[in-house]
Scaffold this motif. Sequence first.
Motif, PDB file in Angstrom:
ATOM      1  N   CYS A  94      -9.665   1.738   7.114  1.00  0.00           N
ATOM      2  CA  CYS A  94     -10.581   2.029   6.005  1.00  0.00           C
ATOM      3  C   CYS A  94      -9.786   2.154   4.710  1.00  0.00           C
ATOM      4  N   LYS A  96     -10.753   3.306   1.990  1.00  0.00           N
ATOM      5  CA  LYS A  96     -11.083   4.510   1.224  1.00  0.00           C
ATOM      6  C   LYS A  96     -10.341   5.719   1.789  1.00  0.00           C
ATOM      7  N   SER A 131      -8.999  -4.881   6.867  1.00  0.00           N
ATOM      8  CA  SER A 131      -9.332  -3.827   5.909  1.00  0.00           C
ATOM      9  C   SER A 131     -10.837  -3.815   5.684  1.00  0.00           C
ATOM     10  N   GLY A 132     -11.375  -2.634   5.572  1.00  0.00           N
ATOM     11  CA  GLY A 132     -12.798  -2.527   5.322  1.00  0.00           C
ATOM     12  C   GLY A 132     -13.146  -1.119   4.902  1.00  0.00           C
ATOM     13  N   ILE A 133     -14.425  -0.841   4.860  1.00  0.00           N
ATOM     14  CA  ILE A 133     -14.875   0.502   4.502  1.00  0.00           C
ATOM     15  C   ILE A 133     -15.635   1.057   5.697  1.00  0.00           C
ATOM     16  N   LYS A 138     -19.024   4.702   3.497  1.00  0.00           N
ATOM     17  CA  LYS A 138     -19.917   3.724   2.887  1.00  0.00           C
ATOM     18  C   LYS A 138     -20.921   4.351   1.930  1.00  0.00           C
TER      19      LYS A 138
ATOM     20  N   GLY B  66      -7.873  -8.904  -7.283  1.00  0.00           N
ATOM     21  CA  GLY B  66      -8.255  -9.868  -6.254  1.00  0.00           C
ATOM     22  C   GLY B  66      -7.605 -11.230  -6.425  1.00  0.00           C
ATOM     23  N   THR B 116     -15.349  -6.483  12.915  1.00  0.00           N
ATOM     24  CA  THR B 116     -15.319  -5.425  11.917  1.00  0.00           C
ATOM     25  C   THR B 116     -16.671  -4.740  11.794  1.00  0.00           C
ATOM     26  N   GLU B 122     -17.557  -2.076   6.780  1.00  0.00           N
ATOM     27  CA  GLU B 122     -17.916  -3.142   5.865  1.00  0.00           C
ATOM     28  C   GLU B 122     -16.668  -3.986   5.657  1.00  0.00           C
ATOM     29  N   TYR B 123     -16.748  -5.255   6.009  1.00  0.00           N
ATOM     30  CA  TYR B 123     -15.563  -6.119   5.966  1.00  0.00           C
ATOM     31  C   TYR B 123     -15.053  -6.315   4.542  1.00  0.00           C
ATOM     32  N   GLU B 124     -13.743  -6.302   4.423  1.00  0.00           N
ATOM     33  CA  GLU B 124     -13.149  -6.476   3.095  1.00  0.00           C
ATOM     34  C   GLU B 124     -12.116  -7.608   3.111  1.00  0.00           C
ATOM     35  N   ASP B 125     -11.210  -7.560   4.060  1.00  0.00           N
ATOM     36  CA  ASP B 125     -10.108  -8.511   4.065  1.00  0.00           C
ATOM     37  C   ASP B 125      -9.384  -8.437   5.410  1.00  0.00           C
TER      38      ASP B 125
END
Lengths: 139, 139
Positions: A94, A96, A131-133, A138, B66, B116, B122-125
């Motif tokens: 995460c 965050k 990587s994500g949240i 959220k 980004g 993910t 929540e997918y980011e990278d």
Amino acid sequence: MEYRKIFNNYLQERGLRLTKVRDLILEAVFATHTHFDAEELYDSLKGQAVSRATVYRTMPLLVDSGLVKKSMFGLDKEKYEHIYGHPNHFHIICIKCGRVIEQIDKKLETAIIEITERNGFEYEDYHLKISGICSLCKE
Amino acid sequence: MEYRKIFNNYLQERGLRLTKVRDLILEAVFATHTHFDAEELYDSLKGQAVSRATVYRTMPLLVDSGLVKKSMFGLDKEKYEHIYGHPNHFHIICIKCGRVIEQIDKKLETAIIEITERNGFEYEDYHLKISGICSLCKE
DNA sequence: CTGCAAATTGTCAACCATTATCATCCACAC
DNA sequence: GTGTGGATGATAATGGTTGACAATTTGCAG
């Protein structure tokens, strides 16, 4: 403990010595069930005469023996985790709160091996970091 | 150049200033088509008054905007690559000779995103590094 | 166009994880 | 038990990266 046998074999095969200090470090690594860096490992060995330099010197041996893996979090320090008895896995992090989830996915692993071989490489290992949240962050 | 617009927007949105030096660094980054570290970028700017510290200070901005991604090779230094206009890709690295191959695999990416989300993220990278032995080194 | 406040930069010192040095110590073969 | 070369500990050195701060530049108001 199986991992001791593995490490000892590894050392003997290349004419390296089985020392008390290496043993202490090995045990400390397998007593740790999280991702750790050299300094944290050194701390966990306080009181047992092991110098910082030797901890740093021993980590590459453990990695090379296949018992420990560098787990790449793109941070400042080198992070490690022991992998003996742990199937190959990857991490979802995460961005965050920094929480890390470990995952295993056989299908994904198969796909990765296929891709590797399709490119003429002999597969050895993979590192995947997503990587994500996370659900908690959220909101 | 689209990437300039993106960077300028990024800066303005957070009240940061568009300076000559940031522009020079941005151009140097996009003139480089390999993986590079801060020092190499600094070298490529020799002759154009840009200090080492500013290069280091600017990289996080580029990453955050980004346009640039840290590409993790688990080595000593931070490695970067620009990603604007490049589809998300991963690397296969030969552990013998260090050769790096870039790959794109839409199916793999889809699978990663699915995993993910299945975990509530929540997918980011993602960062994927595969280690193996390349065809040339196999012999 | 001018002046000003705040952001940015360059210089250089500081930091800190990691590595090298080297004298001492110890594992292991004989 | 002895000898020898690898291993260790203490500490200095290294090298990438960041911090401090004075000088400079940007963005904006007037």
